[in-house]
Scaffold this active site. Structure first.
Site, mmCIF file in Angstrom:
data_model
loop_
_atom_site.group_PDB
_atom_site.id
_atom_site.type_symbol
_atom_site.label_atom_id
_atom_site.label_comp_id
_atom_site.label_asym_id
_atom_site.label_seq_id
_atom_site.Cartn_x
_atom_site.Cartn_y
_atom_site.Cartn_z
ATOM 1 N N MET A 137 47.624 48.559 31.687
ATOM 2 C CA MET A 137 48.782 48.443 31.138
ATOM 3 C C MET A 137 48.852 47.117 29.745
ATOM 4 S SD MET A 137 51.625 48.341 34.029
ATOM 5 C CE MET A 137 51.439 47.016 35.230
ATOM 6 N N HIS A 176 38.915 44.544 32.346
ATOM 7 C CA HIS A 176 39.240 45.734 32.029
ATOM 8 C C HIS A 176 38.187 46.302 31.079
ATOM 9 C CE1 HIS A 176 43.588 44.300 32.268
ATOM 10 N NE2 HIS A 176 43.380 45.397 32.624
HETATM 11 O O1 PAF Z 1 46.115 48.722 37.817
HETATM 12 C C1 PAF Z 1 47.032 48.806 36.568
HETATM 13 O O2 PAF Z 1 46.660 48.286 35.770
HETATM 14 C C2 PAF Z 1 48.036 49.833 36.651
HETATM 15 O O3 PAF Z 1 48.686 49.699 37.910
HETATM 16 C C3 PAF Z 1 47.649 51.272 36.213
HETATM 17 C C4 PAF Z 1 46.517 52.045 37.351
HETATM 18 C C5 PAF Z 1 47.161 51.093 34.766
HETATM 19 C C6 PAF Z 1 48.856 52.241 36.374
HETATM 20 O O4 PAF Z 1 50.202 51.636 35.436
#
Ligand code: PAF
Length: 282
Positions: free
Chosen positions: A30, A37
Site C-alpha cells: 500500500m 518492504h
Molecule cells: O499488507 C499489506 O500491505 C496489504 O494488506 C496488501 C497485501 C498490500 C493488500 O492491500
C-alpha cells in the site's frame, strides 16, 4: 523502471516479459515503503527475473473513510527507493482500474475459516478486502511468485489458502520479519509512536520470543503461557488485543501431533496497534 497506472500498459509489459520467458515476482504494497518492504523486494529479486511492485491504498481494507483518506501516500519517494533496487515496474492503478464495477458491486473473494479471528475480529471485513484485492492483482499480473511479510502472519496464511483454493499458478513466499536493533518489527505504524511508547514497544517481541523458547523447551500449558504474555504486555503499558499460541498451518489450537507453532500477539501502544509473531518448530 516503468511506473504504470493503466491495465492495458501492464498487459503489454507482462506479455513482453513472458515473450522473453522471464519469471515475474509481485510484491503487493500500500506504499509508504520502509526497510521491511524493501526486504520483500530483495527476496522477490532472488526468485524471478522480473520484479513488479504494486502500490495501491485499498479502500476495502479500511473501516472508516477518514482512515483511508489519512493513509500516508508517498508514490514519488517510494518509486525513488524502488528504482535503486532495480525493480522493473511499479503498478500504481487508480480505483476504477482495480474495481471497474465500483466498490459496492465488486466480486468478493472470502476465506471463511481464517478471516474472522485475531486481527479479523478487531477489523471485520479487513481480510475480505485483502483477498479481494490480491486476487485482482494476481489476475492482472499473473505472477509466478508473490512475496508477503511474516509480520502479517494471518494475512499471508489467508493469501496462501486463497491461492491454493482458486488454483492461482502463483507460489507464495513468506519473507522473514525485519526488525529494529532492539527487536521491534518494522512497520509503517512505528512512526506514530511517541518516544516513551517507542521505548516500551520492544517488549512485544521480547515476550513472544520468551514464550516461543518455553514452547520449544516442551512447556505445553499454552493457556498459562498466553496469560503470562498478556500480563507482561499490560505491565509494559500495552492494551492487549490477543496473545495466542496456535498451529502455524491453520491457526487452530495446537494438538499433540503439531510440529510448527506460531506465537502471535497484537496490542495497542497508545493509539498505535502493533502486531508481531514468532514461529517455532518443535
Ligand atoms: O499488507 C499489506 O500491505 C496489504 O494488506 C496488501 C497485501 C498490500 C493488500 O492491500
Amino acid at each position: 523502471m516503468d511506473v504504470i497506472e493503466e491495465k492495458d500498459e501492464l498487459h503489454e509489459l507482462i506479455e513482453d516479459w513472458l515473450h522473453h520467458s522471464d519469471h515475474v515476482a509481485l510484491v503487493p504494497t500500500m506504499g509508504n515503503l520502509h526497510a521491511g518492504h524493501l526486504s520483500l523486494v530483495e527476496l522477490a529479486r532472488e526468485n524471478a527475473e522480473r520484479v513488479i511492485v504494486s502500490i495501491f491504498v485499498n479502500p476495502t481494507q479500511f473501516d472508516r473513510v477518514e482512515d483511508f483518506d489519512a493513509y500516508p501516500r508517498s508514490l514519488e519517494k517510494d518509486c525513488l527507493r524502488l528504482r535503486k533496487l532495480n525493480v522493473d515496474a511499479v503498478f500504481a492503478p487508480q480505483l476504477d482500474g482495480i474495481y471497474p464495477f465500483g466498490l459496492d458491486d465488486a466480486a468478493r473473494v472470502v476465506v471463511p475459516s481464517l478471516k474472522d479471528d485475531f486481527c479479523g475480529a478487531r477489523h471485520p471485513g479487513y481480510f475480505d478486502g485483502v483477498t479481494g484485492l490480491v486476487a485482482r492483482l494476481f489476475a492482472l499480473v499473473q505472477p509466478d511468485v508473490a512475496v508477503f511479510g511474516q509480520k502479517d502472519f494471518q494475512e499471508q496464511l489467508i493469501v496462501r489458502r486463497m491461492t491454493e483454493d482458486l488454483n492461482f499458478p502463483t507460489r507464495i513466499i513468506t519473507a522473514p520479519t525485519i526488525r529494529e536493533d532492539d527487536g521491534l518489527a518494522m512497520s509503517s505504524r512505528n512512526q506514530f509512536l511517541s518516544d516513551e511508547e517507542r521505548a516500551a514497544a520492544p517488549e512485544l517481541y521480547a515476550m513472544l520470543s520468551d514464550i516461543a523458547s518455553e514452547v520449544q523447551d516442551g512447556q505445553q500449558d499454552y493457556a498459562a503461557l498466553e496469560e503470562d504474555g498478556r500480563s507482561r504486555l499490560s505491565e509494559a503499558g500495552f492494551d492487549v488485543d490477543y496473545v495466542a499460541i496456535r498451529r502455524a498451518e491453520n491457526m487452530q489450537v495446537p494438538d499433540r501431533d503439531c510440529d510448527e507453532i506460531v506465537v502471535l500477539a497484537a496490542a495497542m501502544m497508545g493509539k498505535t496497534r502493533l502486531l508481531d509473531n514468532v514461529v517455532v518448530t518443535i
